[in-house]
Design a protein around this motif. Structure first.
Motif, PDB file in Angstrom:
ATOM      1  N   ILE B 234     -43.623 -84.337  38.070  1.00 28.71           N
ATOM      2  CA  ILE B 234     -44.786 -84.856  37.347  1.00 28.71           C
ATOM      3  C   ILE B 234     -45.985 -84.919  38.295  1.00 28.71           C
ATOM      4  CG2 ILE B 234     -45.717 -86.862  36.107  1.00 28.71           C
ATOM      5  CD1 ILE B 234     -42.802 -87.586  35.376  1.00 28.71           C
ATOM      6  N   ASP B 235     -45.703 -85.421  39.485  1.00 32.19           N
ATOM      7  CA  ASP B 235     -46.733 -85.585  40.490  1.00 32.19           C
ATOM      8  C   ASP B 235     -47.372 -84.239  40.854  1.00 32.19           C
ATOM      9  OD1 ASP B 235     -48.050 -87.381  42.121  1.00 32.19           O
ATOM     10  OD2 ASP B 235     -46.826 -86.849  43.857  1.00 32.19           O
ATOM     11  N   ASP B 236     -46.510 -83.230  41.056  1.00 32.65           N
ATOM     12  CA  ASP B 236     -47.022 -81.913  41.436  1.00 32.65           C
ATOM     13  C   ASP B 236     -47.905 -81.324  40.335  1.00 32.65           C
ATOM     14  OD1 ASP B 236     -45.814 -82.159  43.836  1.00 32.65           O
ATOM     15  OD2 ASP B 236     -44.083 -80.884  43.362  1.00 32.65           O
ATOM     16  N   VAL B 237     -47.515 -81.596  39.083  1.00 36.74           N
ATOM     17  CA  VAL B 237     -48.330 -81.102  37.973  1.00 36.74           C
ATOM     18  C   VAL B 237     -49.709 -81.768  38.003  1.00 36.74           C
ATOM     19  CG1 VAL B 237     -48.568 -81.120  35.451  1.00 36.74           C
ATOM     20  CG2 VAL B 237     -46.379 -80.491  36.499  1.00 36.74           C
ATOM     21  N   MET B 238     -49.719 -83.075  38.225  1.00 35.16           N
ATOM     22  CA  MET B 238     -50.995 -83.796  38.300  1.00 35.16           C
ATOM     23  C   MET B 238     -51.866 -83.257  39.438  1.00 35.16           C
ATOM     24  SD  MET B 238     -51.098 -85.896  35.841  1.00 35.16           S
ATOM     25  CE  MET B 238     -52.534 -86.886  36.273  1.00 35.16           C
ATOM     26  N   LEU B 239     -51.209 -82.990  40.570  1.00 35.86           N
ATOM     27  CA  LEU B 239     -51.964 -82.478  41.723  1.00 35.86           C
ATOM     28  C   LEU B 239     -52.532 -81.089  41.430  1.00 35.86           C
ATOM     29  CD1 LEU B 239     -49.792 -83.599  44.759  1.00 35.86           C
ATOM     30  CD2 LEU B 239     -52.087 -84.397  44.147  1.00 35.86           C
ATOM     31  N   GLU B 240     -51.734 -80.291  40.687  1.00 35.66           N
ATOM     32  CA  GLU B 240     -52.207 -78.946  40.359  1.00 35.66           C
ATOM     33  C   GLU B 240     -53.440 -79.035  39.446  1.00 35.66           C
ATOM     34  OE1 GLU B 240     -51.783 -76.209  41.606  1.00 35.66           O
ATOM     35  OE2 GLU B 240     -52.468 -74.741  40.121  1.00 35.66           O
ATOM     36  N   PHE B 241     -53.379 -79.963  38.454  1.00 36.15           N
ATOM     37  CA  PHE B 241     -54.560 -80.145  37.599  1.00 36.15           C
ATOM     38  C   PHE B 241     -55.769 -80.572  38.427  1.00 36.15           C
ATOM     39  CE2 PHE B 241     -51.562 -80.778  33.880  1.00 36.15           C
ATOM     40  CZ  PHE B 241     -51.953 -79.621  33.228  1.00 36.15           C
ATOM     41  N   ARG B 242     -55.514 -81.465  39.390  1.00 34.95           N
ATOM     42  CA  ARG B 242     -56.615 -81.914  40.233  1.00 34.95           C
ATOM     43  C   ARG B 242     -57.211 -80.746  41.013  1.00 34.95           C
ATOM     44  NH1 ARG B 242     -55.956 -86.354  44.979  1.00 34.95           N
ATOM     45  NH2 ARG B 242     -55.551 -84.539  46.255  1.00 34.95           N
ATOM     46  N   ARG B 243     -56.303 -79.912  41.532  1.00 34.62           N
ATOM     47  CA  ARG B 243     -56.773 -78.769  42.312  1.00 34.62           C
ATOM     48  C   ARG B 243     -57.620 -77.838  41.447  1.00 34.62           C
ATOM     49  NH1 ARG B 243     -56.118 -73.682  43.335  1.00 34.62           N
ATOM     50  NH2 ARG B 243     -54.612 -73.412  41.646  1.00 34.62           N
TER      51      ARG B 243
END
Lengths: 233, 268
Positions: B234-243
């Motif tokens: 979940i965290d990685d997905v959020m970080l990808e959206f942020r990126r």
């Protein structure tokens, strides 16, 4: 009488440190008197008297520099503290140009510096730092640990034998080592002598000449591009 | 002095009552978290550790190193200081350029090859930031994220402290998963004050705080470790959206769907 002199730039936390120290002096049943030397206004003496019930006094230096005032009145201040039955006299000076050093031989000189005041402060303040016995660094909670280490290094570069005490005085952290040093202070001798030489104090400006420019003055002078020189008898 | 372990002995909470956790130990290689609501005393606890509290702080806690309390004068020489505290500061107040500051700090810490160490510190920091930090920049000009990145890198590499305390690294806008990954390469004790579920679950154990007092210690079990793996997705997905957002991309429906397709809930 044992004399402890607190100096430091304005708003650096001198009074906060002193209050925490007095709190611990009370616990140890050590009798302390407090005197504040300021220029135009001070209420720390009333505050401390109210909080601890110890003898306090204030002196306004007015037209004099506070450290000059300190030199002139300190013997009477010690007599006052003795009459009040105190073992220790704490002197808090407002020290303004920071070029003077208010410390007296056999007294404990404590310079209070705030950690937030910039890395060059220890290089700027001269004998107020270099002739002190302890440097208390306040407001350490406001800067990072790395900055604390670098600030401390700068203090020791300017005054290599000084004892550095880092303190978050608001919470009483780092106060015990100061009290420990205060307990070791020896009695002062009369006549008392200043530890350092104050800057030249009598000049044509001090005696009221207001014209701008070296050519209008005598005594110790300098021009924009020259070192100090002397004109006069 | 070689540090094998530190012991934290409980004192009193805000109400003056004894803390429920009376003692816990940290050994080299341990990663732990301190959790609890804002204002519950998490930062005070790590400050006590950093100050080698010896019944002389308001919490009345005591810190032991290798079973011994710390002599008073020891606390005051930072070049011997085995603990680095990375506080919540997101700005420096030092009016020095980055290069000069790091050079002095390396000298204070007695670094032998200062130049290499400074280079390594900047490399480490620059892996966590958006825009790179350079040596000539004033410390006070760094952004919040750059400041935190440099603080972490400085503590780990220049400070080379065996014990590192990190106060809420998640809210500094730095790459925190990258930070955890980089930090794990160093054999140290890491203590995280955190509100981040993932950092908490990747720890060996966590201390729960309330009202200024340590309430209990929870060791991370197998189930929680599995949960941490799921949270990572979940965290990685959020970080990808942020990126993507930072890079100026639009989160269209296909982009969104593509990114969440791996988020199938795995029953742990």
């Amino acid at each position: 009488m044992k004399l402890v002199i607190f100096a430091g730039p304005p708003t650096c936390g001198k009074t906060t440190v002193i209050r925490q120290v007095i709190k611990r002096m009370e616990v140890k049943k050590l009798k302390t008197a407090y005197i504040k030397i300021d220029v135009l206004y001070a209420d720390e003496d009333e505050m401390i008297n109210k909080e601890f019930g110890i003898p306090t006094k204030k002196i306004y230096s007015g037209e004099l520099c506070p450290d000059h005032c300190n030199v002139v009145v300190l013997d009477e201040a010690v007599e006052w503290a003795e009459r009040e039955g105190a073992e220790f006299l704490f002197v808090e000076t407002a020290g303004l140009c920071l070029r003077c050093s208010p410390y007296v031989e056999n007294s404990l000189g404590i310079v209070v510096l705030e950690a937030t005041s910039g890395m060059n402060l220890p290089r700027k303040i001269g004998p107020m730092l270099t002739l002190a016995d302890i440097s208390v660094i306040t407001k350490i909670d406001l800067i990072s640990q790395a900055e604390r280490e670098v600030f401390r290094y700068r203090v020791l570069q300017a005054a290599k034998d000084i004892t550095v005490v880092e303190s978050n005085a608001l919470y009483g952290i780092g106060i015990d080592p100061i009290v420990k040093q205060i307990e070791k202070v020896q009695h002062i001798d009369f006549p008392m002598f200043l530890k350092g030489n104050p800057p030249v104090g009598t000049c044509t400006i001090c005696v009221g000449k207001k014209e701008i420019g070296a050519k209008n003055h005598f005594g110790v002078l300098r021009t924009l591009d020259s070192d100090l020189f002397y004109v006069g008898e | 002095m070689e540090i094998k372990k530190i012991t934290i002995r409980g004192g009193i909470g805000k109400d003056g009552e004894r803390e429920k956790v009376q003692e816990f130990e940290l050994k080299m290689g341990d990663i732990i978290s301190i959790v609890g609501p804002t204002g519950c005393g998490k930062t005070t606890l790590i400050n006590d550790i950093e100050l080698f509290a010896n019944y002389n702080t308001p919490s009345q806690r005591q810190i032991l190193i290798n079973d011994e309390p710390i002599p008073d004068d020891f606390s005051f020489d930072p070049s011997k200081h085995p603990i680095a505290l990375i506080s919540q500061h997101t700005n420096f107040l030092s009016d020095l350029p980055v290069g000069e500051f790091l050079t002095i700090h390396a000298a204070v810490r007695g670094a032998e090859n200062a130049e290499n160490i400074i280079e390594e510190t900047l490399d480490f920091a620059n892996q966590l930031t958006g825009e790179s930090i350079n040596r000539l920049t004033g410390m006070t000009e760094l952004s919040g994220g750059q400041t935190r990145s440099l603080l972490i890198a400085d503590a780990v590499i220049i400070g080379n402290s065996p014990i590192i305390l990190l106060d809420e690294i998640e809210n500094a806008g730095i790459h925190r998963t990258k930070a955890l990954e980089l930090l794990k390469k160093y054999d140290k004790i890491f203590v995280f004050v955190t509100h981040d579920a993932r950092i908490a679950l990747l720890s060996d154990f966590r201390i729960i705080m309330k009202q200024g007092a340590m309430q209990k210690v929870i060791y991370t079990g197998i189930e929680e470790r599995r949960a941490a793996q799921e949270l990572k997705k979940i965290d990685d997905v959020m970080l990808e959206f942020r990126r993507l957002i930072r890079a100026g991309e639009e989160i269209t429906e296909p982009v969104f769907n593509e990114n969440i397709k791996n988020l199938v809930y795995n029953n742990i």
